[in-house]
Write an enzyme that holds these catalytic residues in place. Structure first.
Site, PDB file in Angstrom:
ATOM      1  N   GLU A   1      -8.191  -8.244 -11.489  1.00  0.00           N
ATOM      2  CA  GLU A   1      -8.574  -7.972 -10.052  1.00  0.00           C
ATOM      3  C   GLU A   1     -10.073  -7.712  -9.789  1.00  0.00           C
ATOM      4  O   GLU A   1     -10.471  -6.719  -9.142  1.00  0.00           O
ATOM      5  CB  GLU A   1      -7.667  -6.995  -9.330  1.00  0.00           C
ATOM      6  CG  GLU A   1      -6.090  -7.107  -9.295  1.00  0.00           C
ATOM      7  CD  GLU A   1      -5.244  -6.366  -8.947  1.00  0.00           C
ATOM      8  OE1 GLU A   1      -5.701  -5.217  -8.478  1.00  0.00           O
ATOM      9  OE2 GLU A   1      -4.256  -6.394  -8.668  1.00  0.00           O
TER      10      GLU A   1
ATOM     11  N   GLU B   1       3.147 -11.919 -11.945  1.00  0.00           N
ATOM     12  CA  GLU B   1       3.946 -10.714 -11.339  1.00  0.00           C
ATOM     13  C   GLU B   1       4.530 -11.405 -10.487  1.00  0.00           C
ATOM     14  O   GLU B   1       4.405 -10.820  -9.239  1.00  0.00           O
ATOM     15  CB  GLU B   1       2.834  -9.963 -11.068  1.00  0.00           C
ATOM     16  CG  GLU B   1       1.672  -9.275 -12.096  1.00  0.00           C
ATOM     17  CD  GLU B   1       0.598  -8.264 -11.691  1.00  0.00           C
ATOM     18  OE1 GLU B   1       0.997  -7.656 -10.677  1.00  0.00           O
ATOM     19  OE2 GLU B   1      -0.153  -7.935 -12.347  1.00  0.00           O
TER      20      GLU B   1
END
Ligand code: GLA
Length: 397
Positions: free
Chosen positions: A166, A292
């Site tokens: 991220e 994910e």
């Protein structure tokens, strides 16, 4: 002669009917998830403390499913910087060791998650005891030391590393190329940028490059991944390719794959957006990992599609429609959407190396608490009693 030909034809026809019958029967049959996709990509799940470190009926059921249905596992919270090095130089490998040992016993490929992130990373990585930011050199030393020790310890055991998580964000900025709105305010457009993470502030933009270099030095065989959410947004995926993948590759820095987290909703993202991102990443010569995956069935809170774990919205009844149970019809819709995701994954199997679900059963999902606390969501393949849901059947068939 004519009679023999007829006989031969009849046998051929019978054989054809038998083959058709067998195909039809097999098409409706289920196999284990990992077997259903074994020639295409790995099928993984993230598990953590609740199942790996605690013993309970639930843990037993979850681990049974993990071993049976999956061939890959991600370390959920157990290998995050806060878990592995809570204080400078004090490494706490015990729990991660147990996780890796368990994975080995179950013959699962291991994904280590995550070496470098702005979250769940103790402050000492970036500041001294008085809260003063560290110098660039001190920051780099912490980065190097953490990556080196962790990756070396699990060399040969952890096959895949989420190296950086991220590092990119998207914001709305004024668009000077568009005429203003009727009320005179400027029109907006999305713009991606390097997230204002403490790593960026202390080290600078090359913290990403350094992290990949250090990881590769520590285990040249490990497969190294850049991982992010919102990767179906063209603005974000283009930025990642332009500013991370291509420059690193040009410099000869080892980056093997990009992880699309895949915390998705019923309304978003569009299937075409998913497919376009996969194609763009493949064209940039990195493998794609769906890292994910979960599919929330709840209304999107205030249209928020991201997965920044610091985001919070207030709980309201209309945002929590299935607290007493979920209609079968909604589960079927979820199954159809999961199936559509996997149709795309299968058609891009050459570019996709792995699809990992973020959890095993609906009860453990973080989506029950994000981005609104206290909701009841149903995003995974197994229900709260560890029983397969329609989504599971849609994928295993
Ligand atoms: C992000 C992180 C994961 C996890 C999820 C939510 O996607 O990458 O480690 O924290 O959020 O649980």
């Amino acid at each position: 002669m004519k009679f023999r030909m007829l006989k031969w034809r009849r046998s051929a026809l019978l054989l054809m009917f038998f083959a058709l019958f067998l195909c039809a029967a097999l098409a409706g049959q289920e196999t284990l998830l990992k077997d259903a996709y074994k020639d295409q990509f790995l099928i993984g799940a993230a598990v953590g403390e609740r199942y790996v470190l605690q013993s309970s009926d639930q843990a037993e059921k979850a681990l049974h499913l993990l071993e049976k249905e999956f061939n890959c596992v991600t370390s959920e919270n157990l290998m995050k910087p806060a878990s592995l090095q809570p204080e400078r130089g004090r490494f706490t490998f015990d729990q991660a060791d147990r996780f890796v040992k368990m994975a080995k016993q179950m013959d699962l490929a291991v994904v280590g998650h995550v070496l470098v992130w702005h979250s769940q990373t103790p402050r000492w990585f970036f500041e001294d005891a008085s809260g003063k930011p560290l110098s660039r050199d001190e920051g780099i030393e912490n980065l190097r030391d953490h990556i080196r020790k962790v990756v070396k310890r699990y060399k040969g055991h952890v096959k895949y590393w989420d190296v950086v998580n991220e590092a990119v964000d998207v914001r709305m900025v004024d668009d000077p190329d568009q005429p203003p709105n009727p009320d005179g305010t400027p029109r907006k457009k999305p713009e991606a940028f390097f997230r204002d993470s403490p790593w960026l502030r202390v080290v600078g933009e090359d913290y990403i490059e350094l992290a990949f270099r250090f990881a590769h030095e520590a285990d040249p065989k490990a497969i190294l991944i850049y991982n992010d959410y919102g990767m179906t947004d063209p603005v974000k995926v283009d930025f990642v390719i332009r500013n991370i993948v291509r420059p690193l590759k040009k410099k000869g820095v080892h980056i093997d794959a990009v992880g699309m987290q895949g915390h998705w909703h019923m309304e978003s993202p569009g299937l075409d957006e998913i497919e376009e991102s996969i194609e763009k990443l493949a064209a940039a010569k990195v493998k794609v990992h769906i890292t994910e995956l979960d599919l929330s069935v709840l209304p999107m809170a205030y249209g928020y599609t991201g997965a920044d774990i610091n985001t919070r919205y207030e709980l309201q009844d209309e945002l929590n429609p299935y607290k007493e149970g979920i209609p079968q019809e909604v589960l079927e819709q979820q199954a159809a959407r999961y199936r559509a995701f996997f149709d795309i994954f299968r058609s891009h199997r050459r570019d996709i190396e792995r699809v990992t679900f973020w959890g095993i059963c609906d009860e453990d999902s973080w989506k029950n608490g994000f981005p609104v606390r206290g909701r009841t969501d149903y995003p995974l393949l197994f229900d709260r009693n560890y029983q397969p849901k329609p989504a599971y059947h849609a994928l295993a068939r």
